[in-house]
Design an enzyme around this catalytic site. Sequence first.
Site, mmCIF file in Angstrom:
data_model
loop_
_atom_site.group_PDB
_atom_site.id
_atom_site.type_symbol
_atom_site.label_atom_id
_atom_site.label_comp_id
_atom_site.label_asym_id
_atom_site.label_seq_id
_atom_site.Cartn_x
_atom_site.Cartn_y
_atom_site.Cartn_z
ATOM 1 N N LYS A 1 5.189 4.392 2.356
ATOM 2 C CA LYS A 1 4.395 4.600 1.145
ATOM 3 C C LYS A 1 4.764 3.620 0.042
ATOM 4 O O LYS A 1 3.924 3.158 -0.698
ATOM 5 C CB LYS A 1 4.594 6.033 0.618
ATOM 6 C CG LYS A 1 3.759 6.350 -0.615
ATOM 7 C CD LYS A 1 2.279 6.145 -0.357
ATOM 8 C CE LYS A 1 1.448 6.364 -1.602
ATOM 9 N NZ LYS A 1 0.048 5.900 -1.423
ATOM 10 N N HIS B 1 -18.892 -21.394 4.196
ATOM 11 C CA HIS B 1 -17.930 -22.509 4.325
ATOM 12 C C HIS B 1 -16.894 -22.207 5.405
ATOM 13 O O HIS B 1 -15.695 -22.357 5.192
ATOM 14 C CB HIS B 1 -17.243 -22.738 2.972
ATOM 15 C CG HIS B 1 -18.181 -23.124 1.885
ATOM 16 N ND1 HIS B 1 -18.757 -24.369 1.787
ATOM 17 C CD2 HIS B 1 -18.702 -22.402 0.862
ATOM 18 C CE1 HIS B 1 -19.575 -24.407 0.755
ATOM 19 N NE2 HIS B 1 -19.551 -23.235 0.156
ATOM 20 N N ASN C 1 19.293 4.845 1.131
ATOM 21 C CA ASN C 1 17.973 4.207 1.047
ATOM 22 C C ASN C 1 18.169 2.911 0.273
ATOM 23 O O ASN C 1 18.707 2.916 -0.822
ATOM 24 C CB ASN C 1 16.983 5.125 0.311
ATOM 25 C CG ASN C 1 15.641 4.447 0.072
ATOM 26 O OD1 ASN C 1 15.273 3.516 0.798
ATOM 27 N ND2 ASN C 1 14.921 4.881 -0.948
ATOM 28 N N GLY C 2 17.766 1.783 0.872
ATOM 29 C CA GLY C 2 17.927 0.500 0.184
ATOM 30 C C GLY C 2 18.427 -0.552 1.151
ATOM 31 O O GLY C 2 18.332 -0.407 2.369
ATOM 32 N N LYS D 1 -7.866 -1.300 3.620
ATOM 33 C CA LYS D 1 -7.950 0.095 4.049
ATOM 34 C C LYS D 1 -8.230 0.177 5.539
ATOM 35 O O LYS D 1 -7.592 0.914 6.278
ATOM 36 C CB LYS D 1 -9.027 0.830 3.256
ATOM 37 C CG LYS D 1 -8.620 1.145 1.839
ATOM 38 C CD LYS D 1 -7.732 2.347 1.738
ATOM 39 C CE LYS D 1 -6.328 2.209 1.262
ATOM 40 N NZ LYS D 1 -5.746 1.157 0.587
ATOM 41 N N ARG E 1 7.685 8.695 3.178
ATOM 42 C CA ARG E 1 8.522 7.574 2.720
ATOM 43 C C ARG E 1 9.049 6.766 3.891
ATOM 44 O O ARG E 1 9.682 5.724 3.718
ATOM 45 C CB ARG E 1 9.682 8.080 1.868
ATOM 46 C CG ARG E 1 9.287 8.791 0.602
ATOM 47 C CD ARG E 1 10.484 9.320 -0.151
ATOM 48 N NE ARG E 1 11.379 8.257 -0.533
ATOM 49 C CZ ARG E 1 11.239 7.528 -1.648
ATOM 50 N NH1 ARG E 1 10.222 7.757 -2.438
ATOM 51 N NH2 ARG E 1 12.078 6.559 -1.944
ATOM 52 N N GLU F 1 -5.106 -1.114 7.585
ATOM 53 C CA GLU F 1 -3.816 -0.410 7.560
ATOM 54 C C GLU F 1 -3.892 0.975 8.185
ATOM 55 O O GLU F 1 -2.870 1.511 8.586
ATOM 56 C CB GLU F 1 -3.247 -0.336 6.155
ATOM 57 C CG GLU F 1 -4.002 0.494 5.164
ATOM 58 C CD GLU F 1 -3.268 0.553 3.830
ATOM 59 O OE1 GLU F 1 -2.030 0.502 3.821
ATOM 60 O OE2 GLU F 1 -3.930 0.670 2.805
HETATM 61 C C1 AGP Z 1 -1.826 0.589 -0.093
HETATM 62 O O1 AGP Z 1 -2.793 1.250 0.740
HETATM 63 C C2 AGP Z 1 -0.674 0.077 0.723
HETATM 64 N N1 AGP Z 1 -0.025 1.188 1.332
HETATM 65 C C3 AGP Z 1 0.248 -0.862 -0.018
HETATM 66 O O2 AGP Z 1 -0.430 -2.092 -0.071
HETATM 67 C C4 AGP Z 1 0.642 -0.491 -1.479
HETATM 68 O O3 AGP Z 1 -0.482 -0.597 -2.307
HETATM 69 C C5 AGP Z 1 1.698 -1.493 -1.960
HETATM 70 O O4 AGP Z 1 2.826 -1.357 -1.130
HETATM 71 C C6 AGP Z 1 2.101 -1.294 -3.430
HETATM 72 O O5 AGP Z 1 2.679 -0.023 -3.615
HETATM 73 P P1 AGP Z 1 2.872 0.516 -5.123
HETATM 74 O O6 AGP Z 1 1.504 0.646 -5.732
HETATM 75 O O7 AGP Z 1 3.564 1.827 -4.977
HETATM 76 O O8 AGP Z 1 3.698 -0.495 -5.861
#
Ligand code: AGP
Length: 622
Positions: A617, A518, A110-111, A499, A27, A502
């Site tokens: 995540k 194009h 958290n927030g 993928k 997280r 990231e």
């Molecule tokens: C996915 O590989 C990424 N880590 C990220 O784009 C993720 O899909 C996005 O943050 C959405 O998360 P969620 O599906 O939990 O809403």
Amino acid sequence: MCGIVGYVGGREAAGVILDGLSRLEYRGYDSAGLVVSDLDPSRRAARSAHALQVVKRAGKLAALRAAMAETTFVGGLGLGHTRWATHGRPNDVNAHPHLSEDGRLAVIHNGIIENYVELRERLAAAGHTFLSETDTEVLVHLVEESYAAQAAAGAEPDLARAVREALGHVDGAYALVVAHADHEVLVAARHTSPLVIGLGQGENYLASDVPALLPYTREVIYLLDGDVAELRRDRVRVTGLDGAQRARPVDTVEWDAEAAEKGGYEHYMLKEIYEQPTVLQNTLGGRLARSGTDVELDLGLDPRSVERVVITAAGTAAYAGEVGAALLTRLARLPAHVEVASEFRYGEPVVDERTLCVVVSQSGETIDTLEALREAKRRGARTLAVLNVKGSSISREADDVLYIHAGPEIGVASTKAYTGMLAAFALLAVWFGRARGTLADDEAAALVHGLRELPNQVASALKRRDEVAAVAEAIKGARSALYLGRGVNLPTALEGALKLKEISYVHAEAYPTGEMKHGPIALIDAAMPVVVVATASTLLDKTLSNVQEVRARDGLVVAVADEDDARVAAVAQHVLRVPRTLEALSPIVAVVPLQLLAYEVANRLGRDVDQPRNLAKSVTVE
Ligand code: AGP
């Protein structure tokens, strides 16, 4: 997004918290910290003024563990935090917990506190000293202020009341936990950011997410927005911000702790890539009618009441939505398009009661997607969530939920949730198509049969990892890559590029194959791999022509093609084979080699595959 753990009971809190934080590191992992309070009266009396034992360190949890190895914390009450920085650099001072000036009050959070600047100015003017750059620290001083006011009025200070009063000044998203050296209670509160209570015998737990609780209990209470919870050894009490008691159901978690572990794989991401056949069985399970031509979805939605569909999500979930939009348009003849959540929520969207707004999310906590859901509801749209995590914020606010049943997805890069989402959208498209009369029996039967075959076909694609690894070896030195796809597989190219970006930090971008000429064709040279999705399609001839255009400019082509296709191999230097399926279902198998390709490149570059830099995540801050 951050990870929160709390404990009160007969165990040594420090060990429980470190164990819980290790299951929540996905997280966020910029810094970590914990605080322990000794509940034993004799030891507490002998302890110095700082009855709260606290340690916090920048860096991953390992840094905190190392610091803990040099000291011994004793006590049965504590809280811990692993951080994904929003305000303030990742360093020791900005790490949570944050303490009051007398060291007797601690807060983790958290927030985002939206109005923290004005609160900080008022509190500083009132004499409070701030040590950190964080928004969270205002919470400590607000609680301290209310607690002191109760004492000054001659009352026995009530920590929960002090928290409730403090939150009355706060705007924003929070999941927070407060401890005070003089109280045998943890006080927690949530608004938007998740918090789950774990119920034990003579002990109770608190965490941002279920995996941290699983080694100890399956009985959980999902806190809702506005809840304030008091956790003692022997009881839990939930109230609102007004202090009125609130009844909350106790849920039993179906997952087991092992499911949230790596299962023998080197990385969570690799485990989750290989879980996809099982996930697809779970997503499809019980939803393919015995008739062989229909889909059974337990939705309160009347499919004939929907005139258009707007899909909103973030990141990988948005790309899943793009496949969903293509399938709804082609199979159900429903106008459907995607608007990324961070745009949708501010874009004055044109939605009404005849619009179905589909929000897509693995975590169910992505703040942009959650707020987009709320905006769609404000505008009268019917809402449906395609979702993984039960008990998440989105699960409680959508009118309907279509769960993908992917189990816990721990790797930051989403894989099994993505193919689970695609399968869910395929089910939804067939369901709408049959209800709207746009799918004849033979077409529907072919789709249902194709869906049944998917778990085995994905398992077959996963057996070709060595072939993918050879391509990864060939392209790992690239500074950039171009991904190309058409129609339902344009999102496959988008997802494949994401993928790679990231987890390997190699730049990649995706384009519609027909758009390459194009402009992007100017990028083509021997140093930049071009990854083309070239599975069976009515447009395959055009895709092969585009591949020739790349080869004519010394481009290096990696093509994803059907196992029995000979034409693609004649034009591409590398071919990643997948089982042939219907074009409408091909994104589910075609993405598999692209997931593995990103994984193998990242691994060769020594990247932290499960916790890539700068990522978290689920992004529960704006
Ligand atoms: C996915 O590989 C990424 N880590 C990220 O784009 C993720 O899909 C996005 O943050 C959405 O998360 P969620 O599906 O939990 O809403």
